[in-house]
Design a protein around this motif. Structure first.
Motif, PDB file in Angstrom:
ATOM      1  N   THR A 169       0.828  -1.120   0.059  1.00  0.00           N
ATOM      2  CA  THR A 169      -0.107  -0.031  -0.034  1.00  0.00           C
ATOM      3  C   THR A 169       0.804   1.380  -0.019  1.00  0.00           C
ATOM      4  O   THR A 169       0.746   2.043  -0.830  1.00  0.00           O
ATOM      5  CB  THR A 169      -0.763   0.151   1.260  1.00  0.00           C
ATOM      6  OG1 THR A 169      -1.555  -1.343   1.447  1.00  0.00           O
ATOM      7  CG2 THR A 169      -1.839   1.269   1.115  1.00  0.00           C
ATOM      8  N   ILE A 170       1.881   1.253   0.802  1.00  0.00           N
ATOM      9  CA  ILE A 170       2.572   2.467   1.007  1.00  0.00           C
ATOM     10  C   ILE A 170       3.425   2.512  -0.317  1.00  0.00           C
ATOM     11  O   ILE A 170       3.363   3.641  -0.875  1.00  0.00           O
ATOM     12  CB  ILE A 170       3.623   2.332   2.059  1.00  0.00           C
ATOM     13  CG1 ILE A 170       3.053   2.180   3.512  1.00  0.00           C
ATOM     14  CG2 ILE A 170       4.980   3.273   2.054  1.00  0.00           C
ATOM     15  CD1 ILE A 170       4.122   1.990   4.732  1.00  0.00           C
ATOM     16  N   VAL A 171       3.999   1.579  -0.978  1.00  0.00           N
ATOM     17  CA  VAL A 171       4.717   1.770  -2.253  1.00  0.00           C
ATOM     18  C   VAL A 171       3.939   2.174  -3.169  1.00  0.00           C
ATOM     19  O   VAL A 171       4.189   3.171  -3.993  1.00  0.00           O
ATOM     20  CB  VAL A 171       5.459   0.502  -2.732  1.00  0.00           C
ATOM     21  CG1 VAL A 171       6.074   0.403  -3.758  1.00  0.00           C
ATOM     22  CG2 VAL A 171       6.659   0.126  -1.573  1.00  0.00           C
ATOM     23  N   LEU A 172       2.737   1.704  -3.487  1.00  0.00           N
ATOM     24  CA  LEU A 172       1.788   1.997  -4.526  1.00  0.00           C
ATOM     25  C   LEU A 172       1.352   3.333  -4.456  1.00  0.00           C
ATOM     26  O   LEU A 172       1.242   4.185  -5.262  1.00  0.00           O
ATOM     27  CB  LEU A 172       0.672   1.002  -4.661  1.00  0.00           C
ATOM     28  CG  LEU A 172       0.982  -0.436  -5.379  1.00  0.00           C
ATOM     29  CD1 LEU A 172      -0.307  -1.375  -5.176  1.00  0.00           C
ATOM     30  CD2 LEU A 172       1.425  -0.259  -6.335  1.00  0.00           C
ATOM     31  N   THR A 173       0.817   3.786  -2.928  1.00  0.00           N
ATOM     32  CA  THR A 173       0.571   5.154  -2.941  1.00  0.00           C
ATOM     33  C   THR A 173       1.551   6.191  -3.076  1.00  0.00           C
ATOM     34  O   THR A 173       1.182   7.172  -3.845  1.00  0.00           O
ATOM     35  CB  THR A 173      -0.029   5.459  -1.210  1.00  0.00           C
ATOM     36  OG1 THR A 173      -0.421   4.162  -0.934  1.00  0.00           O
ATOM     37  CG2 THR A 173      -0.605   6.673  -1.086  1.00  0.00           C
ATOM     38  N   ILE A 174       2.607   5.885  -2.878  1.00  0.00           N
ATOM     39  CA  ILE A 174       3.720   6.982  -3.208  1.00  0.00           C
ATOM     40  C   ILE A 174       4.127   6.984  -4.595  1.00  0.00           C
ATOM     41  O   ILE A 174       4.576   8.046  -5.370  1.00  0.00           O
ATOM     42  CB  ILE A 174       5.151   6.307  -2.439  1.00  0.00           C
ATOM     43  CG1 ILE A 174       5.029   6.548  -0.709  1.00  0.00           C
ATOM     44  CG2 ILE A 174       6.589   7.026  -2.991  1.00  0.00           C
ATOM     45  CD1 ILE A 174       6.304   6.145   0.006  1.00  0.00           C
TER      46      ILE A 174
END
Lengths: 329, 265
Positions: free
Chosen positions: A295-300
């Protein structure tokens, strides 16, 4: 509607009174079982942590991965005060906030010299050290955890079930949000952002960079500590070192990143969504770290400013259009 | 004297970036600093504004205060503002927030007021915002107030940097290549705005600039640096004829016709 907005902007406290009344009514209208109340309390607690994390990470730009350690400090301050002094939430909460604030000072010191991934490593070490210290200390009931931490009473009415505890956690959350909004909307919040964007030119504008880094760390540590204490007293009142691992930290980070780093509502929106998702994915326990990391990677990658950034963009674009439109007439 | 340095020195390893520079600047003057690349102009700014710590034996005085070893934010608080060659804008903040954070030292309420979020703060914030909007419209950026600084064009960014530096109502403003990379029309525009700001706020200015036209037209006095040393100081006309300056920086002596051509850049 605009007039209403203007009034809220003038008297922010009024907005919180309205929010309080609405949130008081939510359980009786929407909740059908105790578990939903439990989840609502958890959301409240996570909002406090995320609002605090947003101050230091989103606004001041200091990457900290040790906040779960400070959260643990808050919980264990409450737990130990109950264990050895028999104190209730009304005593342990301020104590936890105070002690967590002191830990915030300790976490701020590396930020004077370290940046980015290096600071993340230092704070990660700090957070893990706290957890290991607790896990191996008999004083903290080590691996057994502390159980039966009591719920508070108000005028002799006990708030000892999840549906009642919501009425304790929710006002504390609102107070935390109120404080974070007040700080972030003031010149202090602007100074935090300036430090995040460019410490050298912030200093040239007369902003004391070290002081503001320290302030951000201490403030957000106080939030985390307070949340930790509220969590410790959450029915059934049980805390264990396993609740303060890197997984929790990644979840907290996911809340802030997903909601929108540096967006005033960011942590709050993120905390609500991520807490619910976290709970729904409980059966997939072994994949949770993966899910939130992703989630963090995709959001960033695709939404660098999170959900809050989206809202912001929409509003600002509209405002800009109307303004230049008026000018060209 | 508003700004005074005595035997200002800074060495990076064996390189003497600034070597025993004595500099004096009375209030209300516009001073130009010129010199070839690497002559120590920006280092001079960084030393005065506290970004670098000067070597022992140096002395810097600003407005009667010894600021030799003061940290940059202390120097900023005393009323010395500067801009940077690389701008150093707050890219991810709105234009109005950029300018408002320049106002930081003048904010009238305390931290405790801010935490408790009392109503008087929002009134004061409103006043600050109005004042800063006025400043923005003065430099011509009012329409862009809610945009992110990163969305501005190069020329607008230079204006924003100027507005941010002036927001704190400084006594002395040090500009590091304010016109670098601007087209001739924009340079004129910038200098016009700068002169109007100087009148309005009673500023004293130090300008580092490679566009000689700017220096010759606006500065009442020019200091020339070369290899960290002050090689000349005087009015633009004196500097133009100074042999040491010509050798180090201007290249060769020009007659009036050639000079006019060169300055018309």
């Amino acid at each position: 509607m605009d007039k209403f907005k203007e009034i809220i902007r003038q008297y922010p406290f009024l907005g919180f009174v309205i929010a309080f009344i609405i949130l008081m009514l939510v359980p009786s209208v929407f909740f059908t079982d105790l578990y939903q109340s439990h989840l609502a309390s958890l959301i409240c607690i996570n909002i406090i942590v995320a609002a605090g994390l947003n101050i230091v990470k989103g606004f001041c730009g200091q990457v900290t991965v040790g906040h779960v350690g400070i959260y643990a400090v808050g919980s264990y301050t409450a737990g130990c005060m109950f264990l050895y002094l028999g104190s209730g939430l009304w005593l342990t909460l301020p104590a936890a906030i105070l002690i967590a604030g002191l830990f915030g000072v300790a976490f701020a010191i590396p930020s004077f010299r370290l940046e980015g991934p290096y600071l993340a490593l230092a704070t990660l070490g700090g957070g893990e050290a706290i957890r290991l210290f607790i896990e191996n200390g008999d004083f903290f009931m080590s691996t057994y955890g502390i159980s039966n931490i009591p719920q508070p009473e108000i005028f002799g009415v006990p708030f000892d079930t999840p549906d009642k505890y919501y009425y304790i956690a929710m006002p504390i959350m609102l107070m935390a949000i109120y404080f974070s909004f007040s700080v972030l909307r003031s010149s202090v919040g602007r100074a935090f952002m300036a430090v995040r964007e460019d410490p050298i030119s912030a200093a040239a504008s007369g902003i004391n960079v070290k002081k503001h880094k320290m302030l951000a760390f201490v403030l957000s540590a106080m939030f985390a500590g307070g949340a930790g204490a509220v969590y410790a007293h959450l029915p059934p009142g049980y805390i264990h070192p396993n609740n303060y691992t890197v997984i929790e930290m990644v979840t907290f980070l996911a809340m802030v990143v997903f909601g929108g780093l540096g967006h005033i509502w960011g942590g709050i929106i993120g905390a609500i969504i991520i807490t619910i998702v976290y709970d729904l994915t409980r059966p997939l326990y072994e994949y949770q770290l993966f899910i939130f990391g992703l989630t963090i990677v995709l959001t960033i990658l695709f939404m660098p400013k999170g959900i809050g950034g989206f809202i912001d963009k929409y509003f600002i674009d509209r405002r800009f259009k109307t303004k230049t439109g008026a000018a060209s007439k | 004297m508003l700004l005074k340095t005595k035997k200002l020195m800074k060495a990076f390893g064996g390189l003497k970036a600034i070597n025993k520079v004595d500099f004096e600047l009375p209030a209300n003057e516009i001073r130009g600093i010129i010199g070839p690349n690497g002559s120590g102009k920006s280092t001079f700014f960084n030393l005065v504004s506290g970004v670098y710590e000067p070597d022992p034996g140096s002395y810097i005085e600003f407005d009667g205060n010894d600021i030799t070893n003061e940290p940059p934010h202390k120097v900023g608080e005393l009323g010395l503002a500067r801009t940077f060659q690389l701008l150093r804008l707050y890219q991810d903040m709105s234009v109005i927030n950029n300018v408002m954070s320049g106002y930081h030292t003048l904010v009238p309420y305390s931290f405790i007021d801010a935490v408790t979020g009392r109503k008087k703060i929002w009134d004061q914030e409103k006043t600050i915002k109005e004042e800063m909007m006025e400043l923005l419209s003065f430099v011509g950026l009012a329409d862009y107030a809610e945009l992110n600084a990163s969305e501005l064009s190069g020329g607008q960014r230079r204006l924003l940097v100027l507005a941010r530096a002036i927001a704190g109502k400084p006594k002395l403003l040090m500009l590091d290549e304010p016109a670098a990379g601007l087209s001739p029309v924009n340079v004129d525009n910038l200098m016009k705005i700068l002169m109007r700001l100087k009148e309005k706020y009673g500023l004293t200015l130090i300008i580092i600039e490679h566009i000689l036209k700017v220096v010759m037209d606006t500065c009442s006095k020019v200091t020339v640096l070369d290899h960290g040393e002050k090689i000349a100081e005087g009015t633009p006309t004196q500097i133009k004829d100074d042999n040491a300056v010509i050798e180090a920086y201007l290249g060769k002596k020009m007659d009036d016709e050639e000079m006019r051509k060169a300055l018309a850049v």
